[in-house]
Design a protein around this motif. Structure first.
Motif, PDB file in Angstrom:
ATOM      1  N   LYS A  23      -9.095   0.972  -1.343  1.00  0.00           N
ATOM      2  CA  LYS A  23      -8.815   1.531  -0.370  1.00  0.00           C
ATOM      3  C   LYS A  23      -8.995   2.905   0.148  1.00  0.00           C
ATOM      4  N   ILE A  24      -8.697   3.514   1.528  1.00  0.00           N
ATOM      5  CA  ILE A  24      -8.933   4.786   1.749  1.00  0.00           C
ATOM      6  C   ILE A  24      -8.141   4.809   2.709  1.00  0.00           C
ATOM      7  N   ASP A  67     -12.941  -1.574   0.116  1.00  0.00           N
ATOM      8  CA  ASP A  67     -12.362  -2.704   0.376  1.00  0.00           C
ATOM      9  C   ASP A  67     -10.488  -2.958   1.601  1.00  0.00           C
ATOM     10  N   GLN A  68     -10.494  -1.776   1.958  1.00  0.00           N
ATOM     11  CA  GLN A  68      -9.811  -1.776   3.134  1.00  0.00           C
ATOM     12  C   GLN A  68      -9.791  -0.019   3.227  1.00  0.00           C
ATOM     13  N   VAL A  69      -9.560   0.063   5.006  1.00  0.00           N
ATOM     14  CA  VAL A  69      -9.895   2.235   5.543  1.00  0.00           C
ATOM     15  C   VAL A  69      -8.483   1.905   6.079  1.00  0.00           C
ATOM     16  N   SER A  70      -8.157   3.364   6.423  1.00  0.00           N
ATOM     17  CA  SER A  70      -7.169   3.064   7.366  1.00  0.00           C
ATOM     18  C   SER A  70      -7.409   4.629   8.043  1.00  0.00           C
ATOM     19  N   LEU A  71      -8.037   5.424   9.215  1.00  0.00           N
ATOM     20  CA  LEU A  71      -7.731   6.579   9.794  1.00  0.00           C
ATOM     21  C   LEU A  71      -7.220   7.126  11.329  1.00  0.00           C
ATOM     22  N   LYS A  72      -6.498   8.291  10.455  1.00  0.00           N
ATOM     23  CA  LYS A  72      -5.397   8.314  11.686  1.00  0.00           C
ATOM     24  C   LYS A  72      -6.174  10.234  11.992  1.00  0.00           C
TER      25      LYS A  72
END
Length: 253
Positions: free
Chosen positions: A83-84, A125-130
């Protein structure tokens, strides 16, 4: 230097450093701040070396240092699901300085991270970018800071909640960390827990003297921003003090 706030141990990770955590516990927060055009990157997953849940956090500024982080991710996690999480790359547009020069550092950094994710070099599996969310100089926006913590079941929580630090807590080396950011090998990120050898210190001080950084010890904030910031209107409040501290280190070493 151990930092505790609200019953939690704060592990502060400096710019262009990384922290690798094997089996993180619920009593620790891993935290970075001061990111303007920089990006704070966090990767979590199962370590292919230990088989434990691991976390890799870093605050990155330059293309070669992003690549060094990507290489570390591959070395630690291999083909395991990861996860990133990423935050930073501000301001969100091409930045036109008062001189008329255009700075695209934030866009360059965001593009490099997105290209890496798109390359499928890791099994994601998952990416969250802000990224590119606004002006990090507005202090209560908290756009310059990012952290990760865990509960008792190892579930990860990321946050832009600010941790309030002194200059000494942010850089217990008294300015040497800043010299590394500016004059160190642009393709290297350092382990947060690694010390500087005497040879490294001498090389960084010599490079800083050659570049005239010692003059910043007596510069005004406006002069420091003009000479040392790619985004002078967007810097965090302690930026100038950090540069000045490094300049004093050079003058007195």
């Amino acid at each position: 230097m151990d930092i505790y706030q609200n019953g939690k141990k704060i592990v502060y990770v400096s710019q262009d450093n990384y922290c690798l955590v094997d089996s993180p516990d619920e009593n620790t927060v891993f935290y970075c701040d001061s990111a303007t055009s920089c990006i704070i990157l966090i990767t979590t997953g199962t370590s292919k070396k230990t088989g434990n849940e691991a976390t890799l956090i870093s605050h990155l500024s330059r293309p070669g240092r992003f690549n060094a982080y990507f290489d570390l991710v591959n070395e630690i996690f291999g083909d395991n699901l990861v996860k990133i999480y990423a935050s930073g790359a501000n301001p969100p547009e091409k930045y036109v300085k008062k001189t008329g020069d255009v700075d695209k550092t934030a866009l360059r950094n965001a593009s490099q991270v997105i290209a890496w994710l798109s390359s499928k070099a890791q099994t994601i599996d998952q990416v969250s970018l802000k990224l590119g969310q606004g002006n990090p100089a507005i202090y209560n926006n908290n756009l310059d800071c990012y952290s990760i913590s865990f509960d008792s079941s190892k579930t990860a929580f990321v946050s832009n909640t600010r941790v309030y630090l002194t200059d000494e807590q942010r850089d217990p080396t008294g300015g040497l960390q800043t010299l590394f950011c500016i004059y160190g090998d642009p393709n290297v990120i350092r382990n947060q827990y690694a010390g500087f050898s005497e040879n490294e210190i001498q090389a960084l001080v010599a490079a800083a003297k050659d570049a005239g950084l010692d003059n910043a010890a007596t510069m005004s904030d406006e002069e420091i921003l003009e000479h040392y910031s790619s985004t002078p209107e967007y810097e965090v409040p302690w930026f100038c003090d950090t540069i000045r501290q490094a300049a004093v280190f050079v003058k007195t070493h």
